[in-house]
Write a protein that holds these residues in place. Structure first.
Motif, short mmCIF file in Angstrom:
data_model
loop_
_atom_site.label_atom_id
_atom_site.label_comp_id
_atom_site.label_asym_id
_atom_site.label_seq_id
_atom_site.Cartn_x
_atom_site.Cartn_y
_atom_site.Cartn_z
N LEU A 198 0.83 -1.21 0.00
CA LEU A 198 0.00 0.00 0.00
C LEU A 198 0.86 1.26 0.00
N ASN A 199 1.98 1.21 0.72
CA ASN A 199 2.88 2.38 0.77
C ASN A 199 3.41 2.78 -0.61
N GLN A 200 3.43 1.81 -1.53
CA GLN A 200 3.96 2.10 -2.86
C GLN A 200 2.88 2.46 -3.88
N MET A 201 1.61 2.45 -3.45
CA MET A 201 0.50 2.71 -4.38
C MET A 201 0.13 4.19 -4.41
N ARG A 202 -0.38 4.62 -5.57
CA ARG A 202 -0.93 5.98 -5.68
C ARG A 202 -2.45 5.91 -5.66
N ARG A 203 -3.05 6.23 -4.56
CA ARG A 203 -4.50 6.38 -4.43
C ARG A 203 -5.30 5.31 -5.18
N PRO A 204 -5.21 4.07 -4.78
CA PRO A 204 -6.04 3.06 -5.44
C PRO A 204 -7.52 3.33 -5.17
N LYS A 205 -8.36 2.82 -6.06
CA LYS A 205 -9.81 3.06 -5.94
C LYS A 205 -10.43 2.16 -4.88
N PHE A 206 -9.97 0.91 -4.83
CA PHE A 206 -10.64 -0.05 -3.94
C PHE A 206 -9.61 -1.08 -3.48
N VAL A 207 -9.41 -1.14 -2.17
CA VAL A 207 -8.42 -2.05 -1.60
C VAL A 207 -9.10 -3.07 -0.69
N VAL A 208 -8.84 -4.34 -0.93
CA VAL A 208 -9.38 -5.40 -0.08
C VAL A 208 -8.23 -6.22 0.49
N ALA A 209 -8.33 -6.54 1.78
CA ALA A 209 -7.31 -7.39 2.41
C ALA A 209 -7.94 -8.69 2.89
N ASP A 210 -7.21 -9.76 2.70
CA ASP A 210 -7.55 -11.07 3.26
C ASP A 210 -6.52 -11.34 4.35
N THR A 211 -6.76 -12.35 5.18
CA THR A 211 -5.79 -12.67 6.22
C THR A 211 -5.91 -14.13 6.64
N MET A 212 -5.22 -14.53 7.69
CA MET A 212 -5.39 -15.88 8.23
C MET A 212 -5.12 -15.85 9.73
N ASP A 213 -5.49 -16.93 10.41
CA ASP A 213 -5.36 -16.98 11.87
C ASP A 213 -3.94 -16.72 12.36
N LEU A 214 -2.95 -17.17 11.57
CA LEU A 214 -1.55 -16.96 11.95
C LEU A 214 -1.26 -15.50 12.27
N TRP A 215 -1.77 -14.58 11.42
CA TRP A 215 -1.48 -13.15 11.61
C TRP A 215 -2.25 -12.59 12.80
N LEU A 216 -3.40 -13.15 13.09
CA LEU A 216 -4.12 -12.74 14.31
C LEU A 216 -3.29 -13.12 15.54
N ASN A 217 -2.58 -14.23 15.41
CA ASN A 217 -1.79 -14.70 16.56
C ASN A 217 -0.46 -13.97 16.72
N ILE A 218 0.22 -13.70 15.60
CA ILE A 218 1.58 -13.17 15.75
C ILE A 218 1.77 -11.75 15.22
N ALA A 219 0.75 -11.17 14.56
CA ALA A 219 0.96 -9.83 14.00
C ALA A 219 -0.31 -8.98 14.12
N LEU A 220 -1.00 -9.13 15.24
CA LEU A 220 -2.28 -8.44 15.41
C LEU A 220 -2.16 -6.91 15.33
N PRO A 221 -1.17 -6.29 15.97
CA PRO A 221 -1.08 -4.82 15.87
C PRO A 221 -0.93 -4.34 14.43
N ASP A 222 -0.11 -5.03 13.64
CA ASP A 222 0.04 -4.68 12.22
C ASP A 222 -1.29 -4.82 11.48
N LEU A 223 -2.00 -5.88 11.77
CA LEU A 223 -3.27 -6.13 11.09
C LEU A 223 -4.29 -5.04 11.46
N ILE A 224 -4.37 -4.71 12.73
CA ILE A 224 -5.31 -3.67 13.18
C ILE A 224 -5.02 -2.34 12.47
#
Lengths: 299, 299
Positions: B132-158
């Motif tokens: 996202l940091n490298q994008m210029r104003r995209p129109k529509f951004v969707v993120a997917d995730t998995m339980d692993l990131w909820l467990n080990i990278a929750l602050p980043d995900l939030i």
């Protein structure tokens, strides 16, 4: 046209993490009868003991339920007590006292024997047979069941499936009955056992109808809060049969809408303990949720 | 318009009770890219090692996937191996070898930076941020995730959830994220974390869309046989984003149909190992299942 409903008529004591409710009106026939009553006159077949509260007889009557087929026998009413975990999908039975149910033999009054629509709500398959034996050529017969009968009365149940038009069971029961993990594949196997219409209930995920000619994917009405799911499946089939018995046109052409009405009544059932919420519902409230489900699924 | 997709590009070795398939093309970005390619041009961002089979590069190219953003680095391609039980809902990871993925830093070619539609497929939230940091104003951004990131990278995900328009997760992840058993209640809590559109995937039970203004109950395409469900969720979001990027009108008015297209591509994905079945699908076959889903849900 009226719907004849046979099943259990019981007192339910229900514990959840948030509340405890002793001796509520319960049983498969009670939930199904009240659900069907929003659409059609209901004839109830069941048994209660002398301890059965008068207020519950009044409740049936308020819903226009014909009680000629309800036996009041010396002894105690069937009593079930159970406890739900925080995740409402998990419940355990604390106690089951059969009482007068132990020796129940359904007896159909003469005025019941011509009922065109018959719902054999969850009860021992032998008793479901016994009711059918007393009927004169009903137009449409649907049977519900539960895992207990798959475990202890499977031959009776298999025989019953050759005598019914529709069969309703939940997804885990479908897997148990067919030894098939995939519910779509399970549906095919269940048709082979007899019923023309097979409905698999999936709780909050809705239900599937298979007519042999094709499937219908029925949604569940989404709820922010489930207070007590006891009787939701019975309310679903009750509402479905109630609507079917009054709708014009063929069964096949009405079944989808009937299932949606069943889902709606089941959703109300989940919002209160026992029948507390369902009994206060109006036909207008049912129609509003029906329309809402149309909006929620359109694409 | 084109869809930019970042995620994992991997080799999957998949065992089921019936078969064993080593080193299939896999990873969230691969599944999503192929799914999206039926509807729109795709720009892929990912990394593979020098051992990555040439035939898989050809496969991407056959699907019109732009590979300018795919890094080929010294070392081994990310390799995941897993085993499914007879009940396909249960799987366990046998081994995960990160390989070149361990030091992956997504780098967007200049031609990617204006992409209007961005799918941050399942990958570490820090890498999703980095794209996202490298994008210029995209129109529509969707993120997917998995339980692993909820467990080990929750602050980043939030933090990520405040930067996206749509967020996709499965029902158990929604419960984990919100500490809320009821998924409808969970949806409300997830909106508060940022995303305007929240989609909860429920596998064979379909998916739920919440737009804050209301819900959409999306069915899954019913299958008699699931060969390998790996990548079905990625195919779902890929197909959805592919359709969205080419449909006329507002996002809001197209999202329901986009989810149905996603469900259809996901159903094809489940019918073969890895991408074997999906890559052979035609747009006509997709349209046929779309129409079929209309019939299966009408009432």
């Amino acid at each position: 046209m009226s719907v004849l409903i046979v099943g259990s008529t019981a007192l339910d004591s229900i514990k959840t993490p948030k509340a405890e409710n002793p001796r509520l009106l319960g049983g498969s026939a009670s939930h199904a009868a009240v659900a069907a009553s929003f659409f059609a006159p209901v004839k109830l077949v069941g048994i209660v003991g002398e301890d059965f509260p008068k207020k519950y007889l009044s409740l049936y009557r308020r819903h226009g339920v014909d009680l000629e087929g309800l036996q009041i026998a010396p002894g105690k009413t069937f009593h079930w007590s159970g406890e739900y975990e925080l995740n409402m999908n998990n419940r355990r039975t604390l106690e089951t006292e059969l009482g007068v149910f132990e020796t129940f033999t359904p007896r159909l009054p003469a005025s019941y024997q011509n009922s065109p629509f018959v719902l054999l709500a969850n009860i021992a398959p032998s008793l479901q047979h016994h009711v059918l034996n007393q009927m004169r050529r009903p137009k449409f017969v649907v049977a519900d069941t539960m895992d207990l009968w798959l475990n202890i009365a499977l031959p009776d149940l298999i025989k019953l499936l050759k005598r019914v038009d529709g069969f309703v069971l939940n997804d885990s029961e479908a897997r148990q009955l067919t030894q098939e993990d995939n519910v779509i594949a399970a549906l095919k196997k269940i048709h082979k056992l007899g019923p023309k219409y097979v409905i698999i209930k999936k709780g909050e995920h809705g239900a599937l109808l298979s007519t042999g000619r094709g499937l219908f994917i029925s949604p569940a009405y989404p709820l922010h809060r489930v207070v007590d799911p006891t009787g939701a499946g019975d309310s679903f089939v009750g509402g479905m049969m109630g609507y079917l018995s009054t709708a014009r046109g063929s069964i096949e052409s009405n079944l989808r809408r009937a299932m949606i009405y069943g889902s709606v009544v089941a959703s109300f059932c989940c919002e209160g303990f026992g029948l507390k919420f369902t009994t206060r519902v109006t036909r207008a409230a049912i129609e509003a949720r029906f329309k809402k489900l149309e909006q929620l699924t359109k694409f």
